[in-house]
Design a protein around this motif. Structure first.
Motif, PDB file in Angstrom:
ATOM      1  N   ILE A  84       0.832  -1.205   0.000  1.00  0.00           N
ATOM      2  CA  ILE A  84       0.000   0.000   0.000  1.00  0.00           C
ATOM      3  C   ILE A  84       0.865   1.253   0.000  1.00  0.00           C
ATOM      4  O   ILE A  84       0.583   2.223  -0.722  1.00  0.00           O
ATOM      5  N   ILE A  85       1.928   1.263   0.799  1.00  0.00           N
ATOM      6  CA  ILE A  85       2.830   2.414   0.816  1.00  0.00           C
ATOM      7  C   ILE A  85       3.437   2.634  -0.561  1.00  0.00           C
ATOM      8  O   ILE A  85       3.462   3.764  -1.079  1.00  0.00           O
ATOM      9  N   ALA A  86       3.909   1.553  -1.184  1.00  0.00           N
ATOM     10  CA  ALA A  86       4.529   1.678  -2.511  1.00  0.00           C
ATOM     11  C   ALA A  86       3.513   2.170  -3.544  1.00  0.00           C
ATOM     12  O   ALA A  86       3.832   3.036  -4.376  1.00  0.00           O
ATOM     13  N   GLU A  87       2.304   1.633  -3.504  1.00  0.00           N
ATOM     14  CA  GLU A  87       1.295   2.018  -4.491  1.00  0.00           C
ATOM     15  C   GLU A  87       0.837   3.461  -4.299  1.00  0.00           C
ATOM     16  O   GLU A  87       0.593   4.181  -5.272  1.00  0.00           O
ATOM     17  N   ALA A  88       0.737   3.894  -3.047  1.00  0.00           N
ATOM     18  CA  ALA A  88       0.334   5.275  -2.790  1.00  0.00           C
ATOM     19  C   ALA A  88       1.390   6.248  -3.312  1.00  0.00           C
ATOM     20  O   ALA A  88       1.061   7.279  -3.917  1.00  0.00           O
ATOM     21  N   LYS A  89       2.648   5.934  -3.088  1.00  0.00           N
ATOM     22  CA  LYS A  89       3.711   6.815  -3.572  1.00  0.00           C
ATOM     23  C   LYS A  89       3.746   6.829  -5.103  1.00  0.00           C
ATOM     24  O   LYS A  89       3.928   7.890  -5.721  1.00  0.00           O
ATOM     25  N   GLN A  90       3.532   5.667  -5.696  1.00  0.00           N
ATOM     26  CA  GLN A  90       3.465   5.609  -7.166  1.00  0.00           C
ATOM     27  C   GLN A  90       2.322   6.446  -7.703  1.00  0.00           C
ATOM     28  O   GLN A  90       2.417   7.029  -8.786  1.00  0.00           O
ATOM     29  N   ALA A  91       1.235   6.537  -6.947  1.00  0.00           N
ATOM     30  CA  ALA A  91       0.061   7.303  -7.368  1.00  0.00           C
ATOM     31  C   ALA A  91       0.232   8.801  -7.124  1.00  0.00           C
ATOM     32  O   ALA A  91      -0.674   9.585  -7.418  1.00  0.00           O
ATOM     33  N   GLY A  92       1.383   9.208  -6.592  1.00  0.00           N
ATOM     34  CA  GLY A  92       1.648  10.625  -6.378  1.00  0.00           C
ATOM     35  C   GLY A  92       1.186  11.162  -5.041  1.00  0.00           C
ATOM     36  O   GLY A  92       1.190  12.375  -4.832  1.00  0.00           O
ATOM     37  N   LEU A  93       0.801  10.275  -4.127  1.00  0.00           N
ATOM     38  CA  LEU A  93       0.362  10.693  -2.794  1.00  0.00           C
ATOM     39  C   LEU A  93       1.542  10.683  -1.823  1.00  0.00           C
ATOM     40  O   LEU A  93       2.395   9.793  -1.881  1.00  0.00           O
ATOM     41  N   LEU A  94       1.602  11.667  -0.950  1.00  0.00           N
ATOM     42  CA  LEU A  94       2.537  11.592   0.163  1.00  0.00           C
ATOM     43  C   LEU A  94       1.998  10.585   1.175  1.00  0.00           C
ATOM     44  O   LEU A  94       0.786  10.497   1.390  1.00  0.00           O
ATOM     45  N   VAL A  95       2.909   9.833   1.785  1.00  0.00           N
ATOM     46  CA  VAL A  95       2.503   8.780   2.726  1.00  0.00           C
ATOM     47  C   VAL A  95       3.073   9.077   4.105  1.00  0.00           C
ATOM     48  O   VAL A  95       4.292   9.225   4.271  1.00  0.00           O
ATOM     49  N   ILE A  96       2.175   9.168   5.077  1.00  0.00           N
ATOM     50  CA  ILE A  96       2.570   9.356   6.467  1.00  0.00           C
ATOM     51  C   ILE A  96       2.302   8.051   7.199  1.00  0.00           C
ATOM     52  O   ILE A  96       1.144   7.627   7.314  1.00  0.00           O
ATOM     53  N   ALA A  97       3.348   7.408   7.670  1.00  0.00           N
ATOM     54  CA  ALA A  97       3.189   6.173   8.437  1.00  0.00           C
ATOM     55  C   ALA A  97       2.835   6.542   9.874  1.00  0.00           C
ATOM     56  O   ALA A  97       3.646   7.146  10.584  1.00  0.00           O
ATOM     57  N   ASP A  98       1.618   6.213  10.288  1.00  0.00           N
ATOM     58  CA  ASP A  98       1.173   6.541  11.640  1.00  0.00           C
ATOM     59  C   ASP A  98       1.546   5.380  12.555  1.00  0.00           C
ATOM     60  O   ASP A  98       0.728   4.502  12.856  1.00  0.00           O
ATOM     61  N   ALA A  99       2.810   5.388  12.980  1.00  0.00           N
ATOM     62  CA  ALA A  99       3.329   4.301  13.802  1.00  0.00           C
ATOM     63  C   ALA A  99       3.657   4.752  15.216  1.00  0.00           C
ATOM     64  O   ALA A  99       3.863   3.923  16.097  1.00  0.00           O
ATOM     65  N   LYS A 100       3.753   6.063  15.447  1.00  0.00           N
ATOM     66  CA  LYS A 100       4.001   6.655  16.771  1.00  0.00           C
ATOM     67  C   LYS A 100       5.178   5.982  17.468  1.00  0.00           C
ATOM     68  O   LYS A 100       5.104   5.615  18.649  1.00  0.00           O
TER      69      LYS A 100
END
Length: 303
Positions: A84-100
């Motif tokens: 999902i992270i890889a696909e979101a970045k490929q789609a031009g979206l910034l990805v924030i991992a909410d892992a705290k």
């Protein structure tokens, strides 16, 4: 990842100009998965995330996967998160991992490497981190963010009521005259972020956060300030504009905050705010067309 690429603050500022200030949460609650007709397994998580990415791409600035829901499904869930992270970045979206994430020394460095190195499976654009082992414990994450041109969102004034017991506690250390914002724990966190954003250059010598949102700049190191708790900043003497941190604001929509309340609560810091919406949008699924309508409605309200 190229060292010549802009820092996270600059990329986020550009996303604001192009798509507005909305971040869509990817929160696959088991109940939501059931409502969408999906199983609570790796395949269900992957499909859930892909529909949100399809709806959000070209319409929102960022997506924010909630890591816990993927961890709960074990190895398969984490593999789904990586996809999902890889696909979101490929789609031009910034990805924030909410892992705290929050730890000390080499352990914090390992967390930062896992979540910010774009060559790693979970390499996101930014990571949420906890400063409550002492702000200095975040130094390895700050260094990794600068090395990889990524960002951090540091927990400051969160929307859970019990958080105020710690975040608005008064500090015993003597506070310099005029530095009232550092007299609380949250104020100290904000002041530390300010120092990083204004004093530390990016690797190529460009100013951290260089690139403007309107007339303002965004720093690569940001803060998490809840949409419903933003007014506590001004009432506690915390200047959220100092150092121009990006401000990740959960709590819009299903948690009760309206766009008008956001603008009022954040005041002059509003141009820095990345507004997260999860349930209010996700409950409109599972059809992508319905998710798109919910995203566009939120965007219209925020504008």
């Amino acid at each position: 990842m190229s060292l010549s690429q802009p820092g996270f603050g600059a990329r986020l500022a550009e996303a604001y100009r192009a798509y507005g200030q909305l971040c869509v949460g990817i929160d696959p609650h088991p109940g939501l998965l059931t409502a969408w007709g999906l199983n609570d397994d790796a395949a269900g998580l992957r499909e859930f995330g892909r529909r949100i990415i399809t709806a959000a791409a070209g319409r929102a600035a960022a997506v924010k996967p909630q890591v816990a829901f993927f961890e709960s499904c074990g190895l398969g869930g984490m593999a789904a998160l990586a996809d999902i992270i890889a696909e979101a970045k490929q789609a031009g979206l910034l990805v924030i991992a909410d892992a705290k994430r929050g730890d000390i020394g080499s352990t914090m460095a390992a967390y930062a490497e896992a979540w910010l190195n774009p060559q790693n499976d979970f390499g996101a654009d930014a990571l949420t981190v906890s400063p409550y082992l002492g702000f200095g414990s975040l130094a390895p994450a700050v260094e990794a963010a600068q090395r990889y041109r990524g960002g951090l969102f540091v927990l400051a004034l969160t929307s859970n009521p019990e958080g105020q017991q710690v975040q608005l506690a008064r500090r015993e250390q003597e506070v310099a005259p005029g530095a009232s914002s550092a007299s609380t724990v949250a104020g100290h966190i904000a002041s530390q972020v300010q120092q990083i954003n204004t004093a530390r250059p990016a690797p190529d010598g460009a100013a951290v956060g260089e690139t403007a949102v309107g007339e303002t700049a965004l720093g690569d190191i940001g803060l998490v300030v809840g949409a419903t708790t933003a007014p506590l900043a001004s009432s506690s003497g915390i200047d959220l504009t100092a150092g121009r941190p990006a401000l990740l604001a959960p709590g819009y929509g299903a948690q009760g905050a309206t766009a008008a309340q956001l603008r009022s609560g954040f005041g002059s810091a509003w141009p820095q705010v990345l507004v997260n919406s999860s349930r209010a949008i996700l409950e409109q699924g599972p059809e992508v067309a319905d998710l798109i309508r919910a995203i566009e409605a939120s965007q219209a309200e925020l504008r």
